[in-house]
Design a protein around this motif. Structure first.
Motif, mmCIF file in Angstrom:
data_model
loop_
_atom_site.group_PDB
_atom_site.id
_atom_site.type_symbol
_atom_site.label_atom_id
_atom_site.label_comp_id
_atom_site.label_asym_id
_atom_site.label_seq_id
_atom_site.Cartn_x
_atom_site.Cartn_y
_atom_site.Cartn_z
ATOM 1 N N LYS A 65 0.830 -1.217 0.000
ATOM 2 C CA LYS A 65 0.000 0.000 0.000
ATOM 3 C C LYS A 65 0.863 1.265 0.000
ATOM 4 N N SER A 66 1.863 1.265 0.883
ATOM 5 C CA SER A 66 2.664 2.495 1.005
ATOM 6 C C SER A 66 3.446 2.740 -0.283
ATOM 7 N N VAL A 67 3.914 1.660 -0.915
ATOM 8 C CA VAL A 67 4.650 1.840 -2.178
ATOM 9 C C VAL A 67 3.716 2.424 -3.234
ATOM 10 N N GLY B 36 -5.715 1.549 4.023
ATOM 11 C CA GLY B 36 -5.882 0.887 5.318
ATOM 12 C C GLY B 36 -5.788 -0.613 5.170
ATOM 13 N N GLN B 37 -5.737 -1.305 6.316
ATOM 14 C CA GLN B 37 -5.683 -2.767 6.262
ATOM 15 C C GLN B 37 -7.083 -3.346 6.187
ATOM 16 N N ARG B 38 -8.012 -2.696 6.863
ATOM 17 C CA ARG B 38 -9.434 -3.077 6.795
ATOM 18 C C ARG B 38 -10.253 -1.806 6.780
ATOM 19 N N GLN C 250 4.042 -8.788 -3.527
ATOM 20 C CA GLN C 250 3.755 -7.453 -2.987
ATOM 21 C C GLN C 250 3.528 -6.459 -4.122
ATOM 22 N N GLY C 251 2.560 -5.627 -3.975
ATOM 23 C CA GLY C 251 2.273 -4.619 -5.002
ATOM 24 C C GLY C 251 1.212 -5.080 -5.981
ATOM 25 N N VAL C 252 1.001 -6.408 -6.091
ATOM 26 C CA VAL C 252 -0.056 -6.902 -6.986
ATOM 27 C C VAL C 252 -1.403 -6.597 -6.320
ATOM 28 N N GLY D 56 1.722 -1.938 -9.432
ATOM 29 C CA GLY D 56 2.402 -0.658 -9.631
ATOM 30 C C GLY D 56 3.901 -0.902 -9.670
ATOM 31 N N PRO D 57 4.666 0.068 -10.194
ATOM 32 C CA PRO D 57 6.122 -0.097 -10.187
ATOM 33 C C PRO D 57 6.639 0.065 -8.765
ATOM 34 N N TYR D 58 7.786 -0.543 -8.471
ATOM 35 C CA TYR D 58 8.364 -0.368 -7.142
ATOM 36 C C TYR D 58 9.054 0.995 -7.089
HETATM 37 N N1 LIG Z 1 4.960 -2.709 -6.594
HETATM 38 C C1 LIG Z 1 5.911 -3.381 -5.932
HETATM 39 N N2 LIG Z 1 6.857 -4.055 -6.604
HETATM 40 C C2 LIG Z 1 7.822 -4.748 -5.942
HETATM 41 N N3 LIG Z 1 7.904 -4.838 -4.599
HETATM 42 C C3 LIG Z 1 6.988 -4.182 -3.874
HETATM 43 C C4 LIG Z 1 5.939 -3.417 -4.502
HETATM 44 N N4 LIG Z 1 5.179 -2.894 -3.535
HETATM 45 C C5 LIG Z 1 5.708 -3.295 -2.368
HETATM 46 N N5 LIG Z 1 6.792 -4.064 -2.578
HETATM 47 C C6 LIG Z 1 7.633 -4.691 -1.529
HETATM 48 O O1 LIG Z 1 6.839 -4.901 -0.375
HETATM 49 C C7 LIG Z 1 7.390 -4.222 0.727
HETATM 50 C C8 LIG Z 1 6.286 -3.682 1.630
HETATM 51 O O2 LIG Z 1 5.562 -2.710 0.925
HETATM 52 P P1 LIG Z 1 4.755 -1.571 1.698
HETATM 53 O O3 LIG Z 1 5.603 -0.935 2.741
HETATM 54 O O4 LIG Z 1 4.159 -0.700 0.665
HETATM 55 O O5 LIG Z 1 3.623 -2.442 2.404
HETATM 56 P P2 LIG Z 1 2.406 -1.907 3.249
HETATM 57 O O6 LIG Z 1 1.204 -2.578 2.729
HETATM 58 O O7 LIG Z 1 2.388 -0.423 3.291
HETATM 59 O O8 LIG Z 1 2.764 -2.480 4.680
HETATM 60 P P3 LIG Z 1 2.422 -1.804 6.094
HETATM 61 O O9 LIG Z 1 0.938 -1.738 6.189
HETATM 62 O O10 LIG Z 1 3.044 -2.759 7.062
HETATM 63 O O11 LIG Z 1 3.093 -0.467 6.079
HETATM 64 C C9 LIG Z 1 8.271 -3.141 0.147
HETATM 65 O O12 LIG Z 1 9.338 -2.814 0.971
HETATM 66 C C10 LIG Z 1 8.755 -3.765 -1.142
HETATM 67 O O13 LIG Z 1 9.910 -4.549 -0.888
#
Ligand SMILES: Nc1ncnc2c1ncn2[C@@H]1O[C@H](COP(=O)(O)OP(=O)(O)OP(=O)(O)O)[C@@H](O)[C@H]1O
Length: 451
Positions: free
Chosen positions: A189-191, A331-333, A386-388, A403-405
């Protein structure tokens, strides 16, 4: 000569296998794999369509003509292949359906087509009555996402993800003003927020951030934020200040309408986009990371603050669009545990993203209003993807994309580079992050580790 041809064919075949086995990048697919796939599809088209159940028996007229001419019975007919195009990720075919076929027939055969044509993924969509577009990707486009350089960018419309059929998904704030982004922890989400901020940073848009995780995600991007809150108390004040700004903008729109009513043929506007550019207020994108931190309370004394926060959020979601205020909530939920008003707020968040979730209930919070298949697709995202995410809107359409990392370092660099574009909003002045304006950063050069 013929030995040379065999060698060339073997070489091309080997290259094709490499494309499919090792998922080579887009240029490799374009150079070799695409052409091999064109040959494969062109030569095997009729037999594959027959095997996949996508043919219809010959018409009565053709049967009659064959009988009259004493010829053998004509074979079953596949849909007519109108056009085939190589893209950077695969092939796009346009099919004209035969009488009696519908787009659903093709949609249900996509998996069979995928295996028959040795493709990574096949999707289909109806273009117009009787015409279906089949998109095939030769490799996993979501494995390492790169948004094509020529993806269109315009005010409040930015490319944010690649869809599994190879197309680009855009976040268009004017079309879908508010969006909810759900996902378990470490789902991306944060990415995706970082990606959005880096795309919006060069635009004349005010970015307002609320990150009640002590500002760890959005704090480093503060140079490009017009206002920022990192705890629930200041977030409540910030949201009320935004509501106040919205009320002021409504007064401006109302004033302009009164002038226009007296002038025949003049355009009358009901939102900021119809105002003359000179007086048009800057659009605001409000980004909330981890909405639960903002709304969950641990004691009764915090109840009042939550009510203020929720009321302001609901009002912004209901009325903000016309005043150029757009919401992106993560958010998570997003359920009843966040308190009264959650359902009302969710109903206003038209756009939905669901990253990996740990239970079906969370997926339903984001996607149940869209379709049961979208919920199912979200629950099948693996923890290592992650990111999918499943990206949809409440009109019922959804796609699977990534999304792109974007690393935090890169997001900070982009925000610092465009810090001079940060609009100054007088109503939100008390919330402006107190940071010196940075010198523009050359992204090509290595940068020191501090933000
Ligand atoms: N689009 C992406 N492509 C490749 N890797 C990704 C992508 N998005 C996230 N990641 C990987 O997943 C990890 C966690 O991503 P992120 O911090 O965005 O999760 P989050 O859902 O915000 O987690 P939290 O709720 O714990 O903050 C990143 O550090 C990265 O390594």
């Amino acid at each position: 000569m013929s030995a040379l041809l065999v060698l060339v064919a073997l070489g091309l075949g080997l290259a094709g296998v490499l494309v499919l086995r090792h998922q080579r990048p887009a240029w490799y697919w374009l150079a070799i794999g695409g052409w091999l796939a064109v040959l494969r599809v062109s030569f095997g088209y009729s037999s594959v369509m027959e095997a996949c159940g996508l043919t219809v028996p010959p018409s009565r007229m053709r049967l009659m003509l064959a009988r009259a001419a004493n010829r053998e019975v004509p074979p079953n007919r596949p849909p007519r292949l109108v056009r085939m195009r190589i893209t950077r990720t695969g092939l796009v075919m346009r099919l004209r359906l035969c009488p009696g076929q519908d787009a659903f027939d093709v949609a249900t055969s996509t998996d069979r087509l995928r295996h028959s044509f040795l493709m990574h993924a096949v999707t289909s969509r109806e273009v117009k009555a009787g015409v279906v577009e089949v998109r095939m990707t030769g490799y996993d486009v979501l494995r390492r996402v790169q948004i094509p350089a020529r993806a269109e960018r315009s005010l409040l419309r930015v490319p944010v993800a690649l869809v599994d059929d190879g197309s680009v998904h855009y976040r268009d704030f004017r079309e879908v003003p508010h969006r909810l982004d759900l996902g378990a922890t470490v789902s991306g989400k944060s990415v995706s927020l970082r990606n959005l901020v880096t795309e919006l940073a060069p635009q004349p848009v005010a970015l307002v951030g609320i990150d009640c995780k002590q500002g760890v995600e959005l704090g480093p991007l503060a140079r490009r934020l017009s206002a920022f809150a990192d705890n629930p108390d200041s977030a409540a004040d910030l949201l009320e200040a935004l509501v106040e700004r919205m009320a002021q903008i409504y007064l401006v729109i109302r004033r302009e309408q009164r002038i226009s009513v007296d002038i025949p043929d003049a355009e009358i506007t009901a939102d900021i986009w119809g105002l003359p550019e000179a007086i048009r207020p800057t659009p605001v994108v409000l980004i909330v990371d981890e909405v639960a931190e903002l709304l969950l309370i641990s004691s009764n004394s915090e109840k009042k603050r939550r009510e203020r926060t929720m009321t302001a959020l609901v009002r912004l979601a209901q009325l903000g669009r016309a005043a150029g205020i757009y919401l992106e909530i993560c958010g998570q939920r997003f359920g009843a545990e966040l308190g009264e008003g959650t359902t009302m707020l969710r109903a206003q968040l038209t756009g939905r993203i669901c990253h990996r979730v740990n239970d079906e209930g969370s997926a339903k919070m984001a996607l149940a209003d869209i379709s049961p298949e979208a919920v199912l697709a979200a629950t099948t995202i693996a923890p290592n993807q992650q990111g999918v995410a499943v990206l949809g809107d409440s009109s019922g359409g959804w796609v699977r994309g990534r999304g792109p990392y974007v690393s935090l370092r890169r997001a900070v660099n982009v925000c610092n580079r465009y810090a001079h574009l940060t609009p100054d909003l007088p109503e939100l002045a008390p919330f402006r992050p107190a940071l010196p304006v940075a010198e523009p950063v050359d992204l090509a050069k290595p940068v020191p580790a501090s933000a």
